[in-house]
Design a protein around this motif. Structure first.
Motif, PDB file in Angstrom:
ATOM      1  N   ALA A   1       1.904   1.695  -3.580  1.00  0.00           N
ATOM      2  CA  ALA A   1       0.760   2.144  -4.380  1.00  0.00           C
ATOM      3  C   ALA A   1       0.458   3.620  -4.141  1.00  0.00           C
ATOM      4  O   ALA A   1       0.183   4.373  -5.085  1.00  0.00           O
ATOM      5  CB  ALA A   1      -0.467   1.295  -4.050  1.00  0.00           C
TER       6      ALA A   1
ATOM      7  N   ALA B   1       3.361  -3.985  -8.462  1.00  0.00           N
ATOM      8  CA  ALA B   1       2.666  -2.869  -7.788  1.00  0.00           C
ATOM      9  C   ALA B   1       2.131  -1.831  -8.760  1.00  0.00           C
ATOM     10  O   ALA B   1       2.204  -0.623  -8.508  1.00  0.00           O
ATOM     11  CB  ALA B   1       3.609  -2.207  -6.767  1.00  0.00           C
ATOM     12  N   GLU B   2       1.616  -2.289  -9.902  1.00  0.00           N
ATOM     13  CA  GLU B   2       0.991  -1.424 -10.908  1.00  0.00           C
ATOM     14  C   GLU B   2       1.982  -0.541 -11.662  1.00  0.00           C
ATOM     15  O   GLU B   2       1.580   0.393 -12.359  1.00  0.00           O
ATOM     16  CB  GLU B   2      -0.105  -0.537 -10.281  1.00  0.00           C
TER      17      GLU B   2
ATOM     18  N   LYS C   1       0.819  -1.214   0.000  1.00  0.00           N
ATOM     19  CA  LYS C   1       0.000   0.000   0.000  1.00  0.00           C
ATOM     20  C   LYS C   1       0.851   1.262   0.000  1.00  0.00           C
ATOM     21  O   LYS C   1       0.464   2.283  -0.566  1.00  0.00           O
ATOM     22  CB  LYS C   1      -0.949  -0.020   1.198  1.00  0.00           C
TER      23      LYS C   1
END
Length: 258
Positions: A85, A119-120, A82
Motif C-alpha cells: 500500500a 491491495a487497491e 502495508k
C-alpha cells in the motif's frame, strides 16, 4: 525514460525503491517475492522494468521492510499488505499522470496480492503463486513427478538408461506410485488466496511456468477451468531463459494495454 532510485516511508521505516519513468497513464507495480531484492532473480526484474518503460509504461519496484535497501523487520509475505500500500501511494505521487496500476508478483508476492484482494491496484498479474502451507516441505507433488517423468521419457538418453538397466527400478516404481496419487486437497493457504482473490473485481491474469514446482503445486490446487491461467512452456520459476523472459514481458504488456 529515466531510472530514479528513491526511498519512501512505510510505518515509520524507510524503504528503497526504483522508478523507471515513462509518460503513460497506466503503470506497473512490481512486488518482489521471497527475500528477493527489487532487482529480481538474475537481475530479471530490473531488465523487465527497463524494457516495459521503453513502451511508455512507468514501472515502480521496491524492497519491502527488512529486505535489501529497506529498514525494519522482515515480516514475510503474509504481513506485506502495508508495504504494498505504501509503495502504491509513492508510485502515484511520483508519477501523478498514472490513472491505472497493474500489480505483478511472482511466487509469494503473487500470494500476497491475492491475500490483500489486490491491495487497491486496478489489475493483477499473478505468477506461480505460492500455496504450500508447510514451507519446509520439499516433497515433490504428484504433478511435479508426472512432469519430471514426462520429460525423461521424451529424452532418448534417459530411455537408453532404462532399457540398459541403469535405472533404479525400485525408485522408479515408488515415483510412479506417487505420480498416480489423486489430486491433493487444497491447502488452507490456497483457500485463503482463493477467497482473497474472489474479493478483487479487476482483471486478473495467472501465469504458470510449466517447469516450476511451485506452479505445479498451484495448478493441482486450483480450478482447471479457470480461463485466466496462461502457461509458459519450458520455463522455470524466474523465467530466466530468453524465450521465457520474452513471453513474460508480452503477458505484462498485454495486461498494461488492456
Amino acid at each position: 525514460m529515466s531510472r530514479l532510485p528513491l526511498t519512501f516511508e512505510c510505518q515509520g521505516k524507510r524503504c528503497g525503491a526504483t522508478l523507471d519513468s515513462a509518460p503513460g497513464t497506466t503503470g506497473l507495480l512490481m512486488v518482489s517475492g521471497g527475500n528477493e531484492v527489487r532487482a529480481g532473480a538474475f537481475n530479471g526484474a530490473s531488465r523487465l522494468a527497463r524494457e516495459i518503460a521503453t513502451k511508455a509504461f512507468p514501472v515502480f519496484r521496491f524492497d519491502r521492510r527488512g529486505i535489501g535497501d529497506s529498514e525494519g523487520e522482515n515480516r514475510g509475505y503474509r504481513k506485506s499488505r502495508k508495504d504494498i500500500a505504501a509503495a502504491l501511494l509513492a508510485f502515484r505521487a511520483l508519477a501523478p499522470q498514472v490513472e491505472r496500476v497493474v500489480a505483478f508478483g511472482n511466487c509469494d508476492a503473487a500470494t500476497a496480492l491475492m491475500l490483500a484482494s489486490g491491495a487497491e491496484c486496478d489489475a493483477l498479474v499473478l505468477s506461480n503463486p505460492w500455496v504450500i502451507d508447510d514451507e519446509t516441505d520439499t516433497t515433490p507433488s504428484p504433478a511435479a513427478i508426472r512432469s519430471r517423468y514426462a520429460s525423461k521419457l521424451a529424452n532418448p538418453a534417459e530411455l537408453k538408461r532404462l532399457l540398459t538397466g541403469k535405472v533404479d527400478l525400485r525408485k522408479l516404481v515408488r515415483g510412479l506410485g506417487r505420480a498416480a496419487q489423486p489430486r491433493p486437497t487444497a491447502s488452507s493457504l490456497a483457500e485463503e488466496a482463493r477467497e482473497g482473490l474472489a474479493a478483487f473485481l479487476g482483471p486478473v491474469t495467472i501465469l504458470l511456468a510449466e517447469n516450476d514446482r511451485t506452479a505445479l503445486h498451484f495448478a493441482e490446487q486450483w480450478d482447471d477451468s479457470d480461463t485466466r491461467i496462461r502457461r509458459c512452456p519450458n520455463a522455470g520459476h524466474a523465467y530466466a531463459g530468453e524465450a521465457a523472459h520474452v513471453w513474460l514481458r508480452a503477458q505484462l504488456l498485454e495486461a498494461l494495454r488492456a
